[in-house]
Design a protein around this motif. Structure first.
Motif, PDB file in Angstrom:
ATOM      1  N   LYS A  87       0.552  -1.428  -0.008  1.00 25.35           N
ATOM      2  CA  LYS A  87      -0.112   0.003   0.005  1.00 25.35           C
ATOM      3  C   LYS A  87       0.852   1.296  -0.117  1.00 25.35           C
ATOM      4  O   LYS A  87       0.205   2.554  -0.151  1.00 25.35           O
ATOM      5  N   ILE A  88       2.041   1.157   0.381  1.00 25.59           N
ATOM      6  CA  ILE A  88       2.957   2.351   0.281  1.00 25.59           C
ATOM      7  C   ILE A  88       2.997   2.848  -1.359  1.00 25.59           C
ATOM      8  O   ILE A  88       3.319   4.139  -1.604  1.00 25.59           O
ATOM      9  N   ASN A  89       2.922   1.975  -2.126  1.00 28.41           N
ATOM     10  CA  ASN A  89       2.997   2.347  -3.552  1.00 28.41           C
ATOM     11  C   ASN A  89       1.682   3.423  -3.577  1.00 28.41           C
ATOM     12  O   ASN A  89       1.942   4.187  -4.641  1.00 28.41           O
ATOM     13  N   GLU A  90       0.680   3.145  -3.188  1.00 34.53           N
ATOM     14  CA  GLU A  90      -0.432   3.996  -3.217  1.00 34.53           C
ATOM     15  C   GLU A  90      -0.228   5.434  -3.069  1.00 34.53           C
ATOM     16  O   GLU A  90      -0.642   6.366  -3.338  1.00 34.53           O
ATOM     17  N   ASP A  91       0.481   5.284  -1.584  1.00 35.88           N
ATOM     18  CA  ASP A  91       0.794   6.794  -0.961  1.00 35.88           C
ATOM     19  C   ASP A  91       1.482   7.410  -1.808  1.00 35.88           C
ATOM     20  O   ASP A  91       1.422   8.719  -2.093  1.00 35.88           O
ATOM     21  N   ILE A  92       2.836   6.914  -2.414  1.00 32.21           N
ATOM     22  CA  ILE A  92       3.774   7.566  -3.434  1.00 32.21           C
ATOM     23  C   ILE A  92       2.883   8.007  -4.628  1.00 32.21           C
ATOM     24  O   ILE A  92       3.159   9.435  -4.958  1.00 32.21           O
ATOM     25  N   ALA A  93       2.008   7.253  -5.084  1.00 35.66           N
ATOM     26  CA  ALA A  93       1.428   7.649  -6.379  1.00 35.66           C
ATOM     27  C   ALA A  93       0.490   8.649  -6.336  1.00 35.66           C
ATOM     28  O   ALA A  93       0.055   9.498  -7.117  1.00 35.66           O
ATOM     29  N   ARG A  94      -0.156   8.923  -4.840  1.00 32.81           N
ATOM     30  CA  ARG A  94      -1.069  10.138  -4.746  1.00 32.81           C
ATOM     31  C   ARG A  94      -0.128  11.436  -4.343  1.00 32.81           C
ATOM     32  O   ARG A  94      -0.982  12.380  -4.136  1.00 32.81           O
ATOM     33  N   LEU A  95       0.837  11.294  -4.043  1.00 29.23           N
ATOM     34  CA  LEU A  95       1.481  12.617  -3.763  1.00 29.23           C
ATOM     35  C   LEU A  95       1.384  13.621  -4.814  1.00 29.23           C
ATOM     36  O   LEU A  95       1.320  13.349  -6.032  1.00 29.23           O
ATOM     37  N   GLU A  96       0.953  14.811  -4.300  1.00 29.65           N
ATOM     38  CA  GLU A  96       0.469  15.791  -5.254  1.00 29.65           C
ATOM     39  C   GLU A  96       1.368  16.165  -6.135  1.00 29.65           C
ATOM     40  O   GLU A  96       0.940  16.436  -7.472  1.00 29.65           O
ATOM     41  N   GLY A  97       2.678  16.073  -5.912  1.00 31.99           N
ATOM     42  CA  GLY A  97       3.780  16.651  -6.991  1.00 31.99           C
ATOM     43  C   GLY A  97       3.791  15.777  -8.093  1.00 31.99           C
ATOM     44  O   GLY A  97       4.115  15.975  -9.253  1.00 31.99           O
ATOM     45  N   PHE A  98       3.193  14.486  -7.843  1.00 35.09           N
ATOM     46  CA  PHE A  98       2.935  13.446  -8.986  1.00 35.09           C
ATOM     47  C   PHE A  98       1.646  13.610  -9.695  1.00 35.09           C
ATOM     48  O   PHE A  98       1.430  13.372 -10.776  1.00 35.09           O
TER      49      PHE A  98
END
Ligand SMILES: *Cc1c(COP(=O)(O)O)cnc(C)c1O
Length: 485
Positions: A87-98
């Motif tokens: 689930k950490i993948n999802e956190d990173i994919a949702r970072l606003e800068g991305f």
């Protein structure tokens, strides 16, 4: 499960019910007919269901609970690598800068995103042993097609227009001959020997002046490692062809062996399998391709490069096969794969291969006396059983697959690969515990007993699911896709 016996009702509409409430209009109402081209003005209201917000939420939440996913149960679907997606993948994919950037933004304003793509390319290049990577293709099959188009461009650049054939083993994934055909080649089959490996004599027979490429999966779709790969490379390169590696399932060899070192010229990977992009619901995939130095000039453009510390898109490769995907591919999947690679690290990725192979062999040895095991040697990340014995008792592989649903498991891949009768292709993946593996083994043993004592019951499975056995042919041929009030 509270909802389990609740009937599947699609019609919730009640005239006049809505899911919104708007304030009273305090501005002048727009005269649509005057403002818009008449062609675009609706004459009748759309026939949408009239439901409350709660009705909608319950409807979709209810449907989601009737689905089966990796997050709800064991899913040993061979050749699909249904491993857990951290689930950490999802956190990173949702970072606003991305998640809030736009493909039309100036490259100077998205340097971080490009750096991530560049680093991912470098990591995949290291993992595969290939000279350069393009992230563009949107799925495995798309990567195959892209790779074959590069091989075609290579032969044509050499003035070699008669290489019309792509050799594919009889155990190959169905996308291989399909991609070869779509890329304008004729797919020709090379036989497997009694060990389930490519028959070298047959390969020598089919390879020749008309060979464009050999497409190979290693380990192959029986989960077996093609030990003679260096000899195969020799045969194909001698004949003037190139070697294509279907790396959709890299789970077995990551960190231990690299297609580049085996002599492959082109590789595709499935980020949505090995590298934990979520899949199975038809969501976006990603099928990067890697090439040897010799083929790098044919890579899709634009190519991402680093110049004086800046990341830039270079459009100047004149031999490029061109763009294969609008914008820059499925960026959100790159982020998930990148996060996975960085969180696992090199040692972690090696462990993935170790556990994937260990889990598959554990299960295979526990089941080899219960179901027929056509190829006896140790497997890599998956193995193939045959349901032949049970079929003679009246329980076909399809019936047993349905029966597994009653035990709470997603069935394995069945009737594939084609060179095994009543095939059951099982890929446990590295993310499952011993208890889960043992639970599945027990279910498989029970089903083989049921096949002896009560095959009729298996023929009617599943018994405990909300939806019983479906008419799959009608579902595929005459799907009902539209809401009709
Ligand atoms: C899944 C798979 C493919 C196709 O990948 P898609 O992303 O579904 O197009 C190709 N080859 C093998 C061996 C696979 O397992």
């Amino acid at each position: 499960m509270a909802n389990k016996d609740f009937p599947l009702i699609f019609e919730h509409s009640k005239k006049g019910r809505t899911s919104y409430s708007l304030p009273v209009l305090d501005v002048e109402e727009l005269d649509l007919e005057a403002e818009m081209d008449e062609r675009y003005v609706r004459k009748t209201a759309p026939m949408l269901p009239e439901v409350s917000e709660l009705d909608i939420i319950r409807h979709y939440t209810g449907l989601s609970k009737r689905n089966f996913g990796v997050d709800s149960g064991f899913y040993p679907l061979g050749s699909c690598t249904m491993k857990y997606n951290p689930k950490i993948n999802e956190d990173i994919a949702r970072l606003e800068g991305f998640s809030h950037i736009h493909p039309y933004q100036d490259t100077e304003t998205v340097q971080g995103a490009l750096e991530m793509m560049f680093d991912l390319q470098e990591a995949l290049s290291e993992i595969t042993g290939m000279h350069q990577i393009s992230l563009q293709p949107a799925a495995g099959a798309h990567g195959e097609w892209t790779g074959l188009m590069m091989i075609r461009a290579f032969h044509e650049a050499n003035g070699d227009y008669n290489r019309t054939k792509v050799i594919v083993p009889d155990s190959a994934h169905g996308t291989n001959p399909a991609s070869a055909t779509v890329a304008g080649f004729e797919a020709v089959t090379v036989k497997s020997n009694e060990q389930g490996l490519v028959d070298l004599e047959d390969l020598r027979r089919v390879a020749g002046k008309d060979t464009a490429a050999l497409m190979l999966t290693n380990p192959n779709t029986l989960g077996l490692f093609e030990k003679e790969i260096l000899e195969m490379k020799h045969i194909i390169h001698e004949a003037g062809g190139r070697l294509y590696y279907d790396g959709a399932n890299l789970n077995a060899i990551m960190g231990y062996a690299r297609p580049g070192d085996m002599g492959f010229d082109v590789v595709h990977l499935n980020l949505h399998k090995t590298f934990t992009g979520p899949h199975g619901g038809g969501g976006p995939g990603s099928g990067p391709v890697g090439v040897s130095e010799e083929l790098a000039r044919f890579l899709p453009k634009p190519v991402l490069e680093k110049q004086n510390g800046q990341f830039v898109w270079k459009d100047d490769r004149k031999d490029s096969i061109g763009r294969v995907k609008p914008y820059f591919g499925n960026f959100g999947i790159y982020l998930r794969a990148y996060t996975y690679i960085r969180t696992m690290g090199a040692e972690g990725l090696k462990k993935v291969s170790e556990y994937a192979v260990l889990n598959a062999n554990y299960m295979m040895r526990k089941l080899e006396n219960v179901y027929e095991l056509p190829y006896k040697q140790h497997c890599k990340h998956e193995f193939v059983l045959s349901g032949k014995r049970q079929k003679q008792l009246g329980a076909r592989t399809l019936d047993m697959a349905k029966r597994l649903l009653d035990y709470g498991y997603h069935p394995p891949t069945i009737y594939f690969p084609l060179n095994v009768e009543e095939a059951m292709m099982i890929e446990p993946t590295e993310t499952e515990s011993k208890e889960t593996l043992d639970g599945f083994i027990e279910a498989m043993v029970n089903i083989s007993e049921e096949a002896k004592t009560n095959p009729e019951m298996i023929q009617e499975a599943p018994h405990t699911t909300i939806v019983k056995r479906m008419d799959e042919t009608t579902a595929a041929r005459k799907p009902v896709l539209r809401y009709h009030p």
